[in-house]
Design an enzyme around this catalytic site. Sequence first.
Site, PDB file in Angstrom:
ATOM      1  N   ARG A 180      41.012  38.257  10.155  1.00 44.79           N
ATOM      2  CA  ARG A 180      42.286  37.942  10.201  1.00 44.79           C
ATOM      3  C   ARG A 180      42.800  37.597   8.853  1.00 44.79           C
ATOM      4  O   ARG A 180      43.904  37.708   8.259  1.00 44.79           O
ATOM      5  CB  ARG A 180      42.769  36.919  11.107  1.00 44.79           C
ATOM      6  CG  ARG A 180      43.015  37.416  12.611  1.00 44.79           C
ATOM      7  CD  ARG A 180      43.567  36.486  13.245  1.00 44.79           C
ATOM      8  NE  ARG A 180      43.788  37.148  15.001  1.00 44.79           N
ATOM      9  CZ  ARG A 180      44.106  36.157  15.997  1.00 44.79           C
ATOM     10  NH1 ARG A 180      43.833  35.191  15.862  1.00 44.79           N
ATOM     11  NH2 ARG A 180      44.586  36.845  16.955  1.00 44.79           N
TER      12      ARG A 180
ATOM     13  N   LYS B 258      40.009  41.141  35.277  1.00 44.75           N
ATOM     14  CA  LYS B 258      41.066  41.095  36.216  1.00 44.75           C
ATOM     15  C   LYS B 258      41.957  41.862  36.363  1.00 44.75           C
ATOM     16  O   LYS B 258      42.764  41.810  35.373  1.00 44.75           O
ATOM     17  CB  LYS B 258      41.504  39.205  36.248  1.00 44.75           C
ATOM     18  CG  LYS B 258      40.149  38.384  36.737  1.00 44.75           C
ATOM     19  CD  LYS B 258      40.654  37.153  36.516  1.00 44.75           C
ATOM     20  CE  LYS B 258      39.854  36.049  37.025  1.00 44.75           C
ATOM     21  NZ  LYS B 258      40.424  34.791  36.888  1.00 44.75           N
TER      22      LYS B 258
ATOM     23  N   GLY C  69      41.392  40.602  22.207  1.00 39.52           N
ATOM     24  CA  GLY C  69      40.158  39.910  21.668  1.00 39.52           C
ATOM     25  C   GLY C  69      38.771  40.459  22.158  1.00 39.52           C
ATOM     26  O   GLY C  69      37.836  41.005  21.186  1.00 39.52           O
TER      27      GLY C  69
ATOM     28  N   GLY D 279      47.140  38.474  22.753  1.00 36.96           N
ATOM     29  CA  GLY D 279      48.155  38.178  23.638  1.00 36.96           C
ATOM     30  C   GLY D 279      49.326  39.223  23.044  1.00 36.96           C
ATOM     31  O   GLY D 279      50.127  39.796  23.949  1.00 36.96           O
TER      32      GLY D 279
END
Length: 399
Positions: free
Chosen positions: A37, A198, A355, A378
């Site tokens: 980053r 999930k 991620g 996100g």
Amino acid sequence: MIGVKTLDDAEVRGKRVLVRVDLNVPTENGRVTDRTRIERVLPTIRQIADKGGRVILLAHFGRPKGGRSEKDSLKPIATAVAEELGRPVGFAEDCVGEPAEKAVSAMKDGDVLLLENTRFHPGEEKNDPAFAKQLASLGDLYVNDAFSAAHRAHASTEGIARLLPSYAGRTMEAELAALSKGLEKPQHPVVAVVGGAKVSTKIDLLENLVAKVDALVIGGGMANTFLHAIDIGVGKSLAEKELAPTAQRILDRAKETGCAIILPVDAVVASEFKAGAPNHAYGIDAIPSNGMILDVGSQSVDRINAAIDDARTLVWNGPLGAFEIAPFDQGTVAAARHAAERTKAGKLVSVAGGGDTVAALNHAGVADKFSYVSTAGGAFLEWLEGKALPGVEALKTKG
Ligand code: 3PG
Ligand code: MG
């Protein structure tokens, strides 16, 4: 093309330029363990500084919830940014008030200054207009180069953009252009690969994708929920059985939209979740009742690779198996390498993010061979869900 002003439109010489960056990098004992980053924001910092702008970096770190904490201080990160930049980077002990004002007024053209964690103030996450105003008073222009924080409607990502002439930084610009090629205006056929543990965290994403892409590969633990929904026994595998109706609804929707769903046809099964656990491949309708699916099998990989061959655009989020423990990384690695080859051959535009996805692609040694790999977690997911990102929207309305 991306609908926001960029650094090309900004006159920065002699100006105080507030630049929102994402320096939320992983650390261990105060040392930065992954500098990706930081590397991504260097072009924007350099371009503004080289043109005689005064670069004032705004960033958050961790989740200190509006209070000060030493472990969430950006001070050590200033050192890492300076090392990567090869220039000095000043540091102010607070992002507003006297420490910030003093440090900013001492700056000369071309200087770079990092302000302390914006999340040390409750006004940041509340997007408090008074706090946004305090931040804005430190600068003449605002540049947002933090796509990965653009899903947060915070003072330093959203509120401030409404108060100053605002521009996208180079990484934000690259990210928006890549994402537009990936899903907004892609070349069809588009294949999406979605994995991870999930279904519950990715329902919106799956629903958006079946409406937009031509084929959807479902892997990872979440595939088990889909298999269960269509009456395939998954043994002791991770599965959210209560979400079977949701999975079925997504399958029905895919039928309506003509999106091909590609589920595993075979799987690598072990009796425990452990590196090197004894394992065996089974056809998907023969999973032993005491077994645990930990990866897609080789026939599934062949089908996934064939879908990638048919596609001109690939969007990837989430690993296909338990890639963090060998040998259950093999399905993810094989498909990632295949996508990288197709990209290299000029046949495929490949966009990946999230991620775990970046970690998986790094593990496969192909992160730099995809057309674009987003550092966003996100924000990338919300974009895949078709949601507007407040940090990006705010750039559109003011310039
Ligand atoms: C991230 O690390 O994904 C971004 O920096 C956003 O951080 P957050 O999830 O704490 O808002
Ligand atoms: Mg996060």
